[in-house]
Write a protein that holds these residues in place. Structure first.
Motif, PDB file in Angstrom:
ATOM      1  N   UNK A   1       0.811  -1.211   0.000  1.00 54.04           N
ATOM      2  CA  UNK A   1       0.000   0.000   0.000  1.00 54.04           C
ATOM      3  C   UNK A   1       0.851   1.271   0.000  1.00 54.04           C
ATOM      4  N   UNK A   2       2.086   1.145  -0.442  1.00 58.39           N
ATOM      5  CA  UNK A   2       3.008   2.275  -0.382  1.00 58.39           C
ATOM      6  C   UNK A   2       2.889   3.258  -1.532  1.00 58.39           C
ATOM      7  N   UNK A   3       2.116   2.926  -2.548  1.00 55.91           N
ATOM      8  CA  UNK A   3       1.955   3.843  -3.673  1.00 55.91           C
ATOM      9  C   UNK A   3       2.798   3.457  -4.873  1.00 55.91           C
ATOM     10  N   UNK A   4       2.865   4.378  -5.856  1.00 55.12           N
ATOM     11  CA  UNK A   4       3.524   4.172  -7.145  1.00 55.12           C
ATOM     12  C   UNK A   4       2.917   2.961  -7.849  1.00 55.12           C
ATOM     13  N   UNK A   5       1.605   3.062  -8.093  1.00 54.28           N
ATOM     14  CA  UNK A   5       0.848   1.961  -8.663  1.00 54.28           C
ATOM     15  C   UNK A   5       0.926   1.965 -10.190  1.00 54.28           C
TER      16      UNK A   5
END
Length: 468
Positions: free
Chosen positions: A203-207
């Motif tokens: 869930x840290x981003x940069x998807x």
């Protein structure tokens, strides 16, 4: 006798002595009449006088008008400069860039004088050899580091990460919370290196989309760039051979702000996800408020984004890449047996001098720069660090590297320094190079070589900050 009161004034000429009559000729002085036609010549005289006074301006105005006409006519052309031996490939869905002025689409080589002889800064192979250039076979490197393990929440759950911590520092669910002890451990040599390297948490981003991930796994050699926050335009790469187009991926990372900005400029992504030669990858849920930090992810972590790539070339979004990528790899890596190539800094060689310039130009606050320099001084970083007799201070807008365990480790610890301290990666690169003493196969190329690699366009507009 004559009366003197009624006498006339006469003048006598000696030439009149031979007159047949023997008489003297009387000349009466007359007043000169003023011309009655002077007013008729006044207007032409004034016109001639003004023409003599303003003739340079009269010559300049038609020339300026002609120059403006030619500039607008050229601006409407959509075909860039073409070299007979190298191609500028275009796809049908390519919306041409109208910025034809200045440096855009220039292919002329950059030169310098060495020993009284003018030579090219980047010595590429001839075009006919570039067409048949093959990527060399993968080889074993005699380095103690054989493998790099990237820390994640699955391996070491990081319970210290919280919203309060994320507000207080730039470590987050994407980076993981690297402690000072873990930072120190990351610089130590071991056969299996364990290091934070982004992508810490699901869930840290940069998807990225699954389709983009699948494409990126197919890349063996990649040229990449990114624009987040709508800051810069997209410049099509030029100067590559047809052979390189078949072997090299060109990937541009955008966020949704850049997507809307570029669409407003007429650059729309085709159904095949391309604009010209660039495969556009849309990134969602960027992990940092600071867009400069978000840009460090594709810049420094190419080995994580392209897990099967052997080579990568990073180009800042303010530049247009204008050389054959395989030719660049041959010139900067293979020919010199290097695994990493980066441009020297053009103005300074000391980290501490660079820090002063960063503060003066408001690139970072004095407080965060002071924290970074204090740590580096405590660790013993020399005032004027040099690498193999050359500057260790790098300009870092172009990075050429082979993906090996050692270079991957270098990029991971460099990224962690940028997150921990300031986003100005020039400050941390000499330190990281100094701490990882095993990395010797580095090509620090001069500024003129960088100028031969890219056309520098400058930043077009200020990137919009990310608001969570």
């Amino acid at each position: 006798m004559f009366n003197n009161n009624n006498s006339l004034s006469i003048s006598v000429s000696d030439e009149d002595e031979e007159e047949p009559s023997g008489k003297m000729r009387v000349r009466v002085r007359r007043k000169r009449k003023k011309s009655g036609f002077r007013g008729k010549n006044e207007l032409p005289r004034r016109i001639v006088k003004q023409l003599l006074r303003w003739w340079p301006v009269l010559l300049f105005l038609p020339a300026a008008a002609l120059l403006l006409f030619e500039a607008t006519r050229i601006g409407r052309k959509t075909t860039p400069v073409v070299n007979n031996d190298l191609v500028i490939h275009k796809k049908d869905n390519f919306a041409a860039d109208n910025r034809s002025e200045g440096n855009l689409n220039r292919l002329d080589p950059t030169t310098r004088v060495v020993g009284g002889v003018r030579t090219r800064c980047l010595k590429l192979l001839p075009p006919e050899e570039l067409q048949h250039l093959e990527i060399p076979m993968e080889k074993e490197y005699n380095n103690p580091i054989k493998k790099v393990v990237y820390l994640s929440e699955n391996e070491i759950p990081d319970v210290t990460l919280s919203l309060q911590h994320m507000e207080a520092s730039r470590f987050n669910l994407f980076t993981g919370n690297q402690t000072l002890a873990q930072r120190e451990q990351s610089f130590k040599v071991s056969e299996t290196a364990r290091v934070h390297c982004g992508f810490y948490c699901e869930n840290g981003g940069f998807k990225l989309s699954d389709e983009d991930k699948s494409y990126m796994k197919t890349c063996n050699v990649v040229v990449s760039t990114c624009t987040f926050g709508g800051g810069d335009d997209l410049y099509q790469p030029i100067g590559m051979s047809e052979a390189s187009l078949k072997k090299v991926c060109y990937v541009a990372f955008w966020d949704e702000v850049t997507l809307s900005t570029q669409e407003a400029q007429g650059r729309r992504i085709g159904e095949d996800h391309f604009i010209g030669n660039w495969r556009i990858v849309i990134v969602r849920d960027l992990p940092f408020r600071d867009q400069r930090l978000n840009g460090k992810i594709p810049k420094m972590l190419a080995h994580r984004l392209f897990p099967n790539a052997r080579y990568s070339i990073w180009v800042d979004s303010k530049s247009q890449f204008r050389r054959d990528p395989l030719g660049v790899l041959e010139a900067l890596l293979w020919r010199s047996n290097s695994v990493f190539a980066i441009s020297e800094h053009g103005a300074r060689s000391s980290v501490y001098d660079e820090a002063k310039a960063v503060v003066k130009k408001n690139k970072a606050t004095p407080e965060e720069v002071a924290v970074q320099l204090t740590q580096y001084r405590q660790d013993g970083l020399p005032e004027d660090k040099r690498f193999n007799g050359k500057k260790a201070l790098a300009e870092a807008s172009v990075i050429v590297r082979e993906h090996t365990p050692l270079t991957n480790l270098l990029m991971c610890v460099w990224f962690n320094e940028v997150v921990r301290f300031t986003s100005r990666d020039q400050l941390s690169f000499p330190y990281v190079l100094w701490r990882i003493k095993l990395l010797k196969d580095i090509h620090m190329f001069p500024v003129c070589t960088r100028k031969d690699l890219v056309n520098s366009m400058g930043h077009i507009r200020k990137a919009k900050p990310l608001i969570h």
